[in-house]
Design a protein around this motif. Structure first.
Motif: not given
Length: 61
Positions: A6-22, A32-38
């Motif tokens: 599934y293509p997912l469009r994210l704000d670059p700042k949100l993606y950067a935060s998710l990248e650090r968290w992951a 990590h996105i799949e984990f958070l959604l689950r």
């Protein structure tokens, strides 16, 4: 069971935060996105047989 792509469009700042968290959790951003959604689905009481528990991490945290 094959995973749904599934293509997912994210704000670059949100993606950067998710990248650090992951990275902090030793996961890829995708995992990590799949984990958070689950977790959100489980918390909302909507987890059913269609959502596969491929990772047991949600039970450990």
């Amino acid at each position: 069971m094959a995973k749904k792509q599934y293509p997912l469009r994210l704000d670059p700042k949100l993606y950067a935060s998710l990248e650090r968290w992951a990275a902090d959790e030793f996961r890829s951003v995708n995992a990590h996105i799949e984990f958070l959604l689950r977790e959100a689905v489980r918390h909302a009481g909507r987890l059913n047989d269609r959502v596969s528990p491929e990772t047991s991490e949600d039970a450990e945290t």
